[in-house]
Each structure stands twice: as structure tokens, then as C-alpha cells.
Design an enzyme around this catalytic site. Structure first.
Site, mmCIF file in Angstrom:
data_model
loop_
_atom_site.group_PDB
_atom_site.id
_atom_site.type_symbol
_atom_site.label_atom_id
_atom_site.label_comp_id
_atom_site.label_asym_id
_atom_site.label_seq_id
_atom_site.Cartn_x
_atom_site.Cartn_y
_atom_site.Cartn_z
ATOM 1 C CB SER A 140 -0.900 0.027 1.244
ATOM 2 O OG SER A 140 -1.584 1.262 1.359
ATOM 3 C CE1 TYR A 154 -4.260 -1.954 4.889
ATOM 4 C CE2 TYR A 154 -3.533 0.277 4.396
ATOM 5 C CZ TYR A 154 -3.984 -0.947 3.968
ATOM 6 O OH TYR A 154 -4.168 -1.189 2.619
#
Length: 247
Positions: A140, A154
Site C-alpha cells: 500500500s 495498517y
């Protein structure tokens, strides 16, 4: 047909990027095992799209934090299609936005398990069956820049996926290549849930390409990394964010 005769496992293949990837790989000749956790309807729809176009696929439920479920998925893939050539570690998620001060240990562990442990277990199980091929991880942009508010867990997990990608490339080459995508703002259910609309509109206004990404954009990059078109690329974490972050 860039992937004719090859078998791919796509985790989290019932929706969004995973679904687009499964369909894209199948369109280039791959036989596809579609893993899902809760989106059974979406996974079956993915299989139906592939089969309607003349491809081969099956959907199988599994919790990729459980070794037994991982082993069952890989075994069924080998029994059905004869082997594993491509693994796309797409399953993951933010779960919820929480700052460090408000974060229970259970949340931290759940995010790490969902994004990182699942990638480890799937990779380990598939490598036992692979003699050549490609692994494509979904990292990501958050792994590059720390993510938005409340995304510490995350972002940390995705940063670990990026590091794991580099280390694995050294460990399993030359026959197996390992690369990752670092998606930014892709129009998915992830952002429908976790990103305010104002943030998405702001992204569109500021991004050099003036739009959010589409799942098809990500699927095309996965296809490139899974195919021989990227035969001299391994250990790379490739940005796909419309120009919002240059690394």
C-alpha cells in the site's frame, strides 16, 4: 495468452482488486483459484465471469490466518489444476482507524494477522508446491508514507509486506520472482468504508492524473508482474497512485 497453462491463486478474490485480478489473469489463460473469507456471493460471481468467458476457476472459503485453511486451499488447487505457478496475496484490510493511544492490543494483532501473517502462511504453503513462477503481494501507499489518520497498524503491516517482498525475492530467486504493488487511492469498497468523500475529492483535485485509480489499473499491473513481461523484475514495490507519491 500470456498465462496459458499456468495456475494462479488469488486471495480475497470476491470483490474489488482481487476480483479484477482473478478475471484479468483468467483472460490471459490462467486457471484461477479464488479465495474468499466472507464475500461468497462475490466470489461465485467472479468464477461465473471467468467460466462464461471460457476460463477455468473455482471459489473456496478460507480464513488465511489459519494454517489448516491455507493448506486446504493450496492442496485443493493442486488437486484441481495440477500445481501452483502464481500467487497473488491480495487479502488484507485496515479494519478500523485507531490511534496508538486508543488501540487495544487485540486490534494491533488483528491488523498484523490479516495483512502480514496471511501473506506469510500463503507464501510458505505455495512455495512448497512451486518450482517456478511469480508471487505478487498487495502492499500500500500507506507503507510508504504512513497512511492517513488512525492507520498506524495498517501502514506498519503494509511496510512489513514491502520488506518481506524484498527479502523473499533474494531467497527464492532465480526461478521464482516476488514483487508488490503499492496502491494509493483506488476506487474500492475499502475507501468507501474508511475514506471520507471529501478526502477522495481532494485526491482527485491534487493528483497529477486528476482521478482515482480503478481496480482494472491494479489488475493490469498484477498481470504484468505475474507474466514473463516482467521477467527481469523482482524485489520491487511498485507505486500505483496517480502521481500522488513519488518514491
Amino acid at each position: 495468452m500470456k498465462l496459458e497453462g499456468r495456475t494462479a491463486i488469488v486471495t480475497g478474490g470476491g470483490r474489488d482488486i482481487g476480483r479484477a485480478v482473478a478475471v484479468k489473469l483468467a483472460s490471459e489463460g490462467a486457471q484461477v483459484a479464488v479465495n474468499y473469507y466472507s464475500s461468497s456471493t462475490g466470489a461465485e460471481e467472479t468464477v461465473a465471469v471467468i467460466e462464461t468467458a471460457g476460463g477455468k476457476a473455482f471459489a473456496m472459503q478460507g480464513d488465511l490466518n489459519k494454517k489448516a485453511d491455507v493448506d486446504a486451499l493450496v492442496s485443493h488447487t493442486v488437486e484441481t489444476f495440477g500445481g501452483v505457478d502464481i500467487l497473488v496475496n491480495n487479502a488484507g484490510g485496515l479494519i478500523a482507524r485507531k490511534t496508538i493511544s486508543d488501540m487495544p492490543l487485540e486490534h494491533w494483532e488483528a491488523v498484523m494477522s490479516l495483512n502480514l501473517t496471511s501473506t506469510f502462511l500463503m507464501t510458505q504453503a505455495c512455495l512448497a508446491k512451486m518450482t517456478s513462477g511469480a508471487i505478487v503481494n498487495l502492499a500500500s501507499q500507506a507503507g510508504r508514507d504512513g497512511g492517513g489518520p488512525g492507520a498506524v497498524a495498517y501502514a506498519t503491516a503494509k511496510g512489513a509486506v514491502m520488506t518481506m517482498t524484498r527479502a523473499l525475492a533474494k531467497e527464492v530467486g532465480p526461478k521464482i520472482r516476488v514483487n508488490a504493488l503499492c496502491p494509493g487511492m483506488i476506487d474500492t469498497e475499502f475507501h468507501n468504508v474508511h475514506t471520507p468523500d471529501a478526502g477522495r475529492r481532494g485526491f482527485e483535485a491534487n493528483a497529477p492524473l486528476k482521478r482515482q485509480g480503478h481496480v482494472e489499473d491494479a489488475a493490469k499491473l498484477v498481470l504484468f508482474l505475474a507474466s514473463d513481461d516482467s521477467a527481469f523484475i523482482t524485489g520491487a514495490n511498485i507505486d500505483i497512485n496517480g502521481g500522488m507519491l513519488f518514491s
